[in-house]
Motif scaffolding. Structure first.
Motif, PDB file in Angstrom:
ATOM      1  N   PRO A 260       0.789  -1.227   0.000  1.00 39.45           N
ATOM      2  CA  PRO A 260       0.000   0.000   0.000  1.00 39.45           C
ATOM      3  C   PRO A 260       0.821   1.278   0.000  1.00 39.45           C
ATOM      4  O   PRO A 260       0.312   2.348  -0.350  1.00 39.45           O
ATOM      5  N   THR A 261       2.121   1.180   0.373  1.00 39.39           N
ATOM      6  CA  THR A 261       2.931   2.393   0.418  1.00 39.39           C
ATOM      7  C   THR A 261       4.415   2.063   0.370  1.00 39.39           C
ATOM      8  O   THR A 261       4.841   0.985   0.791  1.00 39.39           O
ATOM      9  N   ALA A 262       5.199   3.029  -0.158  1.00 36.89           N
ATOM     10  CA  ALA A 262       6.669   2.991  -0.103  1.00 36.89           C
ATOM     11  C   ALA A 262       7.154   4.431  -0.050  1.00 36.89           C
ATOM     12  O   ALA A 262       6.664   5.291  -0.788  1.00 36.89           O
ATOM     13  N   GLN A 263       8.112   4.702   0.838  1.00 37.45           N
ATOM     14  CA  GLN A 263       8.625   6.063   1.045  1.00 37.45           C
ATOM     15  C   GLN A 263       9.848   5.993   1.936  1.00 37.45           C
ATOM     16  O   GLN A 263      10.078   4.975   2.594  1.00 37.45           O
ATOM     17  N   ASP A 264      10.661   7.055   1.942  1.00 33.85           N
ATOM     18  CA  ASP A 264      11.780   7.147   2.890  1.00 33.85           C
ATOM     19  C   ASP A 264      12.690   5.928   2.816  1.00 33.85           C
ATOM     20  O   ASP A 264      13.198   5.444   3.820  1.00 33.85           O
ATOM     21  N   ALA A 265      12.882   5.393   1.604  1.00 36.82           N
ATOM     22  CA  ALA A 265      13.700   4.199   1.383  1.00 36.82           C
ATOM     23  C   ALA A 265      13.157   2.979   2.122  1.00 36.82           C
ATOM     24  O   ALA A 265      13.883   2.032   2.403  1.00 36.82           O
ATOM     25  N   ARG A 266      11.838   2.989   2.420  1.00 35.38           N
ATOM     26  CA  ARG A 266      11.194   1.862   3.091  1.00 35.38           C
ATOM     27  C   ARG A 266       9.950   1.458   2.314  1.00 35.38           C
ATOM     28  O   ARG A 266       9.127   2.291   1.951  1.00 35.38           O
ATOM     29  N   GLY A 267       9.836   0.159   2.073  1.00 34.56           N
ATOM     30  CA  GLY A 267       8.648  -0.378   1.419  1.00 34.56           C
ATOM     31  C   GLY A 267       7.858  -1.226   2.388  1.00 34.56           C
ATOM     32  O   GLY A 267       8.433  -1.993   3.171  1.00 34.56           O
ATOM     33  N   PHE A 268       6.543  -1.097   2.344  1.00 35.57           N
ATOM     34  CA  PHE A 268       5.657  -1.796   3.276  1.00 35.57           C
ATOM     35  C   PHE A 268       4.759  -2.738   2.479  1.00 35.57           C
ATOM     36  O   PHE A 268       4.189  -2.349   1.450  1.00 35.57           O
ATOM     37  N   ALA A 269       4.635  -3.981   2.926  1.00 31.18           N
ATOM     38  CA  ALA A 269       3.835  -4.965   2.194  1.00 31.18           C
ATOM     39  C   ALA A 269       3.050  -5.846   3.154  1.00 31.18           C
ATOM     40  O   ALA A 269       3.505  -6.140   4.267  1.00 31.18           O
ATOM     41  N   ILE A 270       1.877  -6.267   2.703  1.00 29.00           N
ATOM     42  CA  ILE A 270       0.978  -7.136   3.460  1.00 29.00           C
ATOM     43  C   ILE A 270       0.649  -8.348   2.603  1.00 29.00           C
ATOM     44  O   ILE A 270       0.386  -8.207   1.400  1.00 29.00           O
ATOM     45  N   GLY A 271       0.672  -9.523   3.195  1.00 29.08           N
ATOM     46  CA  GLY A 271       0.353 -10.735   2.449  1.00 29.08           C
ATOM     47  C   GLY A 271      -0.650 -11.600   3.183  1.00 29.08           C
ATOM     48  O   GLY A 271      -0.655 -11.658   4.417  1.00 29.08           O
ATOM     49  N   GLU A 272      -1.515 -12.267   2.418  1.00 36.04           N
ATOM     50  CA  GLU A 272      -2.492 -13.204   2.959  1.00 36.04           C
ATOM     51  C   GLU A 272      -2.241 -14.589   2.373  1.00 36.04           C
ATOM     52  O   GLU A 272      -1.996 -14.718   1.172  1.00 36.04           O
ATOM     53  N   PHE A 273      -2.296 -15.609   3.204  1.00 37.48           N
ATOM     54  CA  PHE A 273      -2.161 -16.995   2.765  1.00 37.48           C
ATOM     55  C   PHE A 273      -3.525 -17.681   2.782  1.00 37.48           C
ATOM     56  O   PHE A 273      -4.219 -17.672   3.805  1.00 37.48           O
ATOM     57  N   TYR A 274      -3.890 -18.258   1.628  1.00 39.56           N
ATOM     58  CA  TYR A 274      -5.117 -19.043   1.514  1.00 39.56           C
ATOM     59  C   TYR A 274      -4.751 -20.466   1.104  1.00 39.56           C
ATOM     60  O   TYR A 274      -3.838 -20.667   0.294  1.00 39.56           O
ATOM     61  N   ASP A 275      -5.490 -21.454   1.620  1.00 34.74           N
ATOM     62  CA  ASP A 275      -5.256 -22.814   1.152  1.00 34.74           C
ATOM     63  C   ASP A 275      -6.005 -23.040  -0.160  1.00 34.74           C
ATOM     64  O   ASP A 275      -6.692 -22.145  -0.678  1.00 34.74           O
ATOM     65  N   HIS A 276      -5.872 -24.221  -0.729  1.00 32.38           N
ATOM     66  CA  HIS A 276      -6.420 -24.506  -2.053  1.00 32.38           C
ATOM     67  C   HIS A 276      -7.943 -24.395  -2.080  1.00 32.38           C
ATOM     68  O   HIS A 276      -8.551 -24.141  -3.130  1.00 32.38           O
ATOM     69  N   GLU A 277      -8.586 -24.546  -0.919  1.00 35.10           N
ATOM     70  CA  GLU A 277     -10.040 -24.460  -0.829  1.00 35.10           C
ATOM     71  C   GLU A 277     -10.513 -23.045  -0.519  1.00 35.10           C
ATOM     72  O   GLU A 277     -11.713 -22.809  -0.338  1.00 35.10           O
ATOM     73  N   GLY A 278      -9.589 -22.089  -0.434  1.00 33.68           N
ATOM     74  CA  GLY A 278      -9.960 -20.698  -0.190  1.00 33.68           C
ATOM     75  C   GLY A 278     -10.043 -20.296   1.261  1.00 33.68           C
ATOM     76  O   GLY A 278     -10.540 -19.209   1.583  1.00 33.68           O
ATOM     77  N   VAL A 279      -9.559 -21.122   2.172  1.00 33.59           N
ATOM     78  CA  VAL A 279      -9.571 -20.800   3.597  1.00 33.59           C
ATOM     79  C   VAL A 279      -8.394 -19.886   3.915  1.00 33.59           C
ATOM     80  O   VAL A 279      -7.246 -20.193   3.574  1.00 33.59           O
ATOM     81  N   LEU A 280      -8.680 -18.753   4.573  1.00 38.14           N
ATOM     82  CA  LEU A 280      -7.634 -17.807   4.962  1.00 38.14           C
ATOM     83  C   LEU A 280      -6.910 -18.349   6.188  1.00 38.14           C
ATOM     84  O   LEU A 280      -7.493 -18.453   7.267  1.00 38.14           O
ATOM     85  N   VAL A 281      -5.630 -18.712   6.037  1.00 34.13           N
ATOM     86  CA  VAL A 281      -4.919 -19.391   7.124  1.00 34.13           C
ATOM     87  C   VAL A 281      -3.911 -18.513   7.846  1.00 34.13           C
ATOM     88  O   VAL A 281      -3.567 -18.776   8.993  1.00 34.13           O
TER      89      VAL A 281
END
Length: 293
Positions: A260-281
């Protein structure tokens, strides 16, 4: 929790591993003190995901089997080296009725290179909700840039170690980096799993996911700004994870990341893991140094 398979190695091989279990293997030197080795993520620098995963292994091996890790928060303080062992010192901060807290310091050559706090919890059955998995192609419909290699390929370690123990299938750009109605942010979508079947140990699968979670977050944040990959400096600063539901790291998991953002020589990232059936783990969040020289 019980010891992971492959523990108590008799000698160091400085990052060489035949399987994912080997990557997470630790020697127990004394109560609350463990020793491990790491492969390279960049030349002569230990891969941060492996350091984090081993620190979580050390924490988990001091916790009873009825409690599962639900979150971790960590800081990368100094680059780790691939040429010497890393010592993991576990502080048993608290053992409560429902929650257990551990703090781990990773020490190499007398300096702390990484710290991690992890919380473990007795599972409960309650009402729940979750976000819907992104609509992307299934892994079986995608080409694999790398998977289980021939055994002779295992002579080439270092930065290629991840390729030897994992299968990753990247979703094409039109799916993986599609913009959203809010104006759009950099995205990556990749299916990943351990290349070989893992033992039935919940701690092992959680620690394997901690390893995997460090593979694409910084790159997602850096992607829009890279003009010369040869002169790009990128290093993780901190890393946090939340584990929501049971899963297996040797079955396909979709890692849906955005920055969602990068600035000041810093990058910020968010990740979500889902299994093959679509369950958010699980969720993973990271901030990284990103400099283009």
């Amino acid at each position: 929790m019980s010891d992971l398979p492959g523990d108590h190695r008799s000698e160091f091989n400085f990052g060489r591993a035949e399987s994912f279990v080997d990557l997470l293997s630790l020697d127990e030197i004394e109560q609350n003190i463990f020793r491990g080795t790491c492969h390279a993520g960049s030349p002569l620098r230990a891969f941060g995901g492996q350091v984090a995963a081993q620190a979580l292994v050390a924490a988990g091996r001091t916790v009873t089997a009825d409690r599962h890790v639900h979150s971790l928060h960590s800081y990368f303080l100094r680059p780790g080296r691939t040429t010497s062992p890393i010592i993991y010192l576990v502080d048993r901060v608290r053992d409560g009725r429902s929650f257990t807290t551990r703090r781990v310091s990773a020490v190499q050559n007398g300096e702390t290179i990484f710290t991690l706090s992890a919380s473990f919890k007795v599972p409960e059955t309650t009402t729940e909700h979750q976000r819907t998995m992104p609509d992307v192609p299934r892994p079986e419909d995608l080409p694999g840039p790398y998977g289980s290699p021939p055994r002779k390929a295992r002579e080439n370690y270092g930065a290629t170690q991840t390729r030897l123990v994992m299968d990753m299938r990247f979703v094409p750009q039109e799916h993986g980096q599609a913009t959203r109605p809010n104006g759009g942010v950099p995205h990556t979508r990749v299916w990943m799993k351990a290349a070989e079947q893992l033992p039935d140990d919940p701690l092992l699968h959680v620690c394997a996911l901690a390893y995997m979670s460090d593979l694409t977050l910084a790159g997602t944040a850096a992607a829009p700004h890279v003009t010369d990959p040869e002169n790009l400096q990128m290093a993780s600063l901190d890393h946090a994870m939340w584990f929501h539901r049971p899963f297996r790291a040797d079955r396909w998991l979709l890692f849906a990341a955005e920055s969602p953002t990068a600035q000041d020589a810093r990058g910020f990232a968010i990740g979500e893991f889902y299994d093959h059936e679509g369950v958010l783990v699980a969720h993973a969040v990271q901030e990284a140094v990103i400099r283009q020289h």
